[in-house]
Design a protein around this motif. Structure first.
Motif, PDB file in Angstrom:
ATOM      1  N   TYR A   1      -0.073   8.362   3.809  1.00 44.02           N
ATOM      2  CA  TYR A   1       0.761   7.248   4.251  1.00 44.02           C
ATOM      3  C   TYR A   1       2.241   7.628   4.277  1.00 44.02           C
ATOM      4  O   TYR A   1       3.062   6.907   4.849  1.00 44.02           O
ATOM      5  N   GLN A   2       2.594   8.740   3.616  1.00 44.95           N
ATOM      6  CA  GLN A   2       3.989   9.167   3.569  1.00 44.95           C
ATOM      7  C   GLN A   2       4.085  10.611   4.082  1.00 44.95           C
ATOM      8  O   GLN A   2       4.093  11.555   3.291  1.00 44.95           O
TER       9      GLN A   2
ATOM     10  N   ARG B   1      -3.590   3.557  15.765  1.00 45.08           N
ATOM     11  CA  ARG B   1      -3.188   3.510  14.359  1.00 45.08           C
ATOM     12  C   ARG B   1      -3.943   4.644  13.651  1.00 45.08           C
ATOM     13  O   ARG B   1      -5.156   4.606  13.505  1.00 45.08           O
TER      14      ARG B   1
ATOM     15  N   HIS C   1      -3.768   8.787   8.719  1.00 41.77           N
ATOM     16  CA  HIS C   1      -2.831   9.518   7.878  1.00 41.77           C
ATOM     17  C   HIS C   1      -1.973  10.433   8.742  1.00 41.77           C
ATOM     18  O   HIS C   1      -2.079  10.419   9.975  1.00 41.77           O
TER      19      HIS C   1
ATOM     20  N   GLN D   1       2.056   2.749  13.168  1.00 37.16           N
ATOM     21  CA  GLN D   1       1.861   2.834  11.727  1.00 37.16           C
ATOM     22  C   GLN D   1       1.588   1.453  11.133  1.00 37.16           C
ATOM     23  O   GLN D   1       2.275   0.479  11.435  1.00 37.16           O
ATOM     24  N   SER D   2       0.582   1.405  10.284  1.00 33.61           N
ATOM     25  CA  SER D   2       0.303   0.187   9.524  1.00 33.61           C
ATOM     26  C   SER D   2      -0.639   0.544   8.386  1.00 33.61           C
ATOM     27  O   SER D   2      -1.344   1.548   8.451  1.00 33.61           O
ATOM     28  N   SER D   3      -0.648  -0.276   7.354  1.00 33.42           N
ATOM     29  CA  SER D   3      -1.615  -0.094   6.279  1.00 33.42           C
ATOM     30  C   SER D   3      -2.964  -0.644   6.742  1.00 33.42           C
ATOM     31  O   SER D   3      -3.054  -1.395   7.726  1.00 33.42           O
TER      32      SER D   3
ATOM     33  N   THR E   1     -10.140  11.138   4.862  1.00 32.77           N
ATOM     34  CA  THR E   1      -8.834  10.782   4.307  1.00 32.77           C
ATOM     35  C   THR E   1      -8.823  11.116   2.822  1.00 32.77           C
ATOM     36  O   THR E   1      -9.792  10.836   2.112  1.00 32.77           O
TER      37      THR E   1
ATOM     38  N   ALA F   1       0.819  -1.210   0.000  1.00 37.22           N
ATOM     39  CA  ALA F   1       0.000   0.000   0.000  1.00 37.22           C
ATOM     40  C   ALA F   1       0.857   1.265   0.000  1.00 37.22           C
ATOM     41  O   ALA F   1       0.581   2.224  -0.736  1.00 37.22           O
ATOM     42  N   PHE F   2       1.891   1.282   0.820  1.00 36.92           N
ATOM     43  CA  PHE F   2       2.735   2.469   0.956  1.00 36.92           C
ATOM     44  C   PHE F   2       3.493   2.813  -0.334  1.00 36.92           C
ATOM     45  O   PHE F   2       3.972   3.932  -0.497  1.00 36.92           O
TER      46      PHE F   2
ATOM     47  N   ASN G   1      -2.882   6.670  -1.016  1.00 40.64           N
ATOM     48  CA  ASN G   1      -3.203   7.461   0.173  1.00 40.64           C
ATOM     49  C   ASN G   1      -1.980   8.346   0.435  1.00 40.64           C
ATOM     50  O   ASN G   1      -0.983   7.875   0.976  1.00 40.64           O
TER      51      ASN G   1
END
Length: 338
Positions: A91-92, A165, A168, A184-186, A229, A70-71, A88
């Motif tokens: 995510y970064q 968690r 974003h 952090q996790s997807s 999001t 995902a990331f 997304n």
């Protein structure tokens, strides 16, 4: 004379073939299950592109991280691992600061209008902020909130000491500012980290809570429009640039504000339906906030606007003007939260 006629006949038979556009078979990647509404949205998207291109652009949708994590989906489109990807940006953290305005709490009230308002606003920034790819469109899901396993979260101070968690980067900053710890996790990994006690809770939309089975490991659910999001569809630049003008027009037609609304509305209805599903489950306490409690959350979220603004300024945007423009765009599409 006979040779001349034959030459003309041969030329006539060859010309249509020469004029025919090259065909493209797109690899379209996302990271949620095939049962998620995004799967159909992407299938519908490529079907529309196929029709508008006269059948010269086809594609296959690869769900559930089949082509990559995902990331990594932005970089996958940039590098050509996939041709179209679902990203997304949050995510970064720090990589796409301007589009992060769509993550600010209590800003967006509706998935369809919010998607159209966000997309219409972001187009002038996307070419710079996402310059490695061909930007297609941006959208949001329905406003969402906290779901926890160990503790009922009513006031901002209730987050202190919890492992959350976040959806974003903006929610991650919020959790930290309230004394919580981010895990952090997807999205596909959330159930596991809560089940194992790595996290106490999550910020997540309602329908997806059920789809990913997170409702099986959580108990307390805040029914409040705390955040949304932001998501984007992006396209590999080389693939897009290799297309004919007609094919590019087919892509552009389906990379529009209107299409952003279609995608947002389809997903939004799915998420909204999840509220009643969770309420009907045993072992869940779904609760709303009072006006005073909501005011406390809004007050606690105020520093996030400055944090976003600092990042946007570093990226070359005027944060005050950009946020004012976003609010005006959301208002135009009836999606500005009160």
């Amino acid at each position: 004379m006979r040779k001349a006629c034959l030459a003309l006949l041969l030329a006539a038979s060859v010309t249509p073939a020469l004029a025919q556009d090259k065909t493209f078979d797109l690899k379209i990647s996302h990271w949620v299950p095939a049962s998620h509404p995004l799967q159909k949205s992407l299938e519908d998207w490529v079907a529309a592109v196929n029709k508008d291109s006269g059948g010269t652009i086809t594609g296959k949708v690869f769900p559930a991280q089949q082509l990559g994590k995902a990331f990594d989906h932005y970089d996958m489109a940039r590098d050509g691992i996939a041709d179209v990807t679902y990203v997304n940006p949050g995510y970064q953290p720090g990589r796409f600061p301007i589009v992060g305005a769509g993550e600010l709490p209590f800003l967006i009230s509706d998935a369809k209008g919010g998607s159209m308002g966000l997309d219409a606003w972001y187009r002038k920034y996307a070419e710079k902020e996402m310059k490695d790819v061909k930007y297609c469109l941006a959208f949001v899901h329905s406003p969402s909130s906290f779901h926890s396993k160990t503790k009922k979260i009513v006031m901002p101070e209730d987050v202190k000491g919890l492992k959350i968690r976040p959806a974003h980067a903006t929610m991650a900053n919020f959790v930290t500012s309230l004394g919580g710890t981010n895990v952090q996790s997807s999205a596909p990994e959330v159930r596991d980290i809560i089940e194992r006690g790595v996290a106490d809770g999550v910020t997540f939309p309602w329908g997806s809570l059920v789809l990913f089975g997170i409702d099986k490991v959580t108990k307390y659910d805040m029914e409040a429009p705390l955040y949304t999001t932001t998501f984007v569809f992006v396209i590999n630049k080389d693939k897009y640039n290799a297309m004919s003008d007609k094919q590019k027009a087919a892509i552009d037609k389906n990379c529009s504000v209107e299409m952003a609304g279609v995608v947002g509305e389809h997903w939004g209805k799915f998420e909204d339906a999840g509220v009643d599903k969770v309420k009907a489950e045993e072992g869940h306490e779904v609760y709303k906030l009072t006006q005073e409690q909501t005011a406390a959350w809004k007050k606690a979220a105020e520093p996030l606007v400055k944090t976003w603004g600092d990042g946007a300024k570093k990226a070359g945007a005027d944060p005050d003007a950009a946020l004012a423009d976003l609010k005006a765009s959301l208002k135009k599409y009836n999606a500005l939260a009160e």
